[in-house]
Scaffold this motif. Structure first.
Motif, short mmCIF file in Angstrom:
data_model
loop_
_atom_site.label_atom_id
_atom_site.label_comp_id
_atom_site.label_asym_id
_atom_site.label_seq_id
_atom_site.Cartn_x
_atom_site.Cartn_y
_atom_site.Cartn_z
N ASN A 95 19.61 -15.52 -11.27
CA ASN A 95 18.76 -15.24 -12.43
C ASN A 95 19.34 -15.87 -13.69
OD1 ASN A 95 16.88 -13.78 -10.97
ND2 ASN A 95 17.92 -11.84 -11.31
N ALA A 96 20.65 -15.77 -13.84
CA ALA A 96 21.30 -16.34 -15.03
C ALA A 96 21.11 -17.86 -15.07
CB ALA A 96 22.78 -15.98 -15.04
N LYS A 97 21.28 -18.51 -13.93
CA LYS A 97 21.06 -19.96 -13.87
C LYS A 97 19.59 -20.29 -14.14
CE LYS A 97 24.77 -21.22 -10.68
NZ LYS A 97 25.07 -21.67 -9.31
N GLY A 98 18.70 -19.44 -13.63
CA GLY A 98 17.26 -19.64 -13.84
C GLY A 98 16.89 -19.54 -15.31
N ILE A 99 17.42 -18.55 -15.99
CA ILE A 99 17.15 -18.41 -17.43
C ILE A 99 17.60 -19.66 -18.16
CG2 ILE A 99 17.78 -17.16 -19.53
CD1 ILE A 99 18.11 -14.65 -17.68
N GLY A 100 18.82 -20.09 -17.87
CA GLY A 100 19.36 -21.29 -18.53
C GLY A 100 18.50 -22.51 -18.27
N ILE B 196 14.93 -22.21 -20.20
CA ILE B 196 14.87 -22.32 -21.67
C ILE B 196 15.56 -23.58 -22.21
CG2 ILE B 196 14.59 -19.84 -21.96
CD1 ILE B 196 17.47 -19.79 -23.02
N LYS B 197 16.12 -24.38 -21.31
CA LYS B 197 16.71 -25.65 -21.76
C LYS B 197 15.63 -26.49 -22.42
CE LYS B 197 19.37 -29.50 -19.74
NZ LYS B 197 19.46 -30.40 -20.73
N ASP B 198 15.95 -27.07 -23.56
CA ASP B 198 15.02 -27.89 -24.34
C ASP B 198 13.90 -27.08 -24.99
OD1 ASP B 198 16.49 -30.21 -23.76
OD2 ASP B 198 15.38 -30.51 -21.89
N MET B 199 14.03 -25.75 -25.03
CA MET B 199 13.05 -24.89 -25.69
C MET B 199 13.55 -24.58 -27.10
SD MET B 199 11.71 -21.12 -24.41
CE MET B 199 11.02 -21.74 -22.89
N SER B 200 12.64 -24.38 -28.02
CA SER B 200 13.05 -24.01 -29.38
C SER B 200 13.63 -22.59 -29.35
CB SER B 200 11.87 -24.05 -30.35
OG SER B 200 10.99 -22.97 -30.12
#
Length: 131
Positions: free
Chosen positions: A87-92, A95-99
């Motif tokens: 889940n932690a890797k999924g969140i990262g 949201i990569k490249d998200m404001s």
């Protein structure tokens, strides 16, 4: 022998009372640790236009640290230490490249079980504090 039995019974009663008090103290200590809702920003620095933030989330969640990189208001990376690895890797990754603003909108208020918060919610709180 009656005196010896009385002494042994008195010692046993004291030991039981001490054990109960120690267990109660241990339970109260654990509850105090779990109840805290405070995240802490451990480090916040800018190098070559990139903001590097290290935060420790609430004791209510499984992760122990969040490392965040932001450039021009855009999240470059988020890495959690410990917690639910997938889940932690999924969140990262999500949201990569998200404001920062959009990440806060999407993650704020997400809960995990009865904790009242979650790893994504803790990230949102940290990001909000950085604005």
């Amino acid at each position: 022998q009656k005196t010896m039995k009385k002494i042994i019974m008195a010692i046993a009663a004291v030991m039981i009372a001490l054990t109960a008090a120690a267990q109660e103290k241990a339970v109260n200590h654990t509850v105090e640790q779990v109840v805290t809702d405070d995240y802490k920003i451990v480090s916040d620095k800018v190098e070559d236009g990139v903001r590097y933030v290290v935060a420790t989330p609430s004791a209510k969640v499984c992760s122990k640290q969040i490392d965040i990189r932001i450039k021009d208001g855009i999240i470059q990376s988020v890495v959690y230490t410990r917690g639910c690895e997938g889940n932690a890797k999924g969140i990262g990754a999500l949201i990569k490249d998200m404001s920062v603003e959009e990440a806060i909108k999407r993650l704020e208020g997400i809960t995990c079980g009865k904790r009242g918060t979650s790893c994504p919610d803790q990230l949102a709180k940290v990001l909000k504090a950085l604005e």
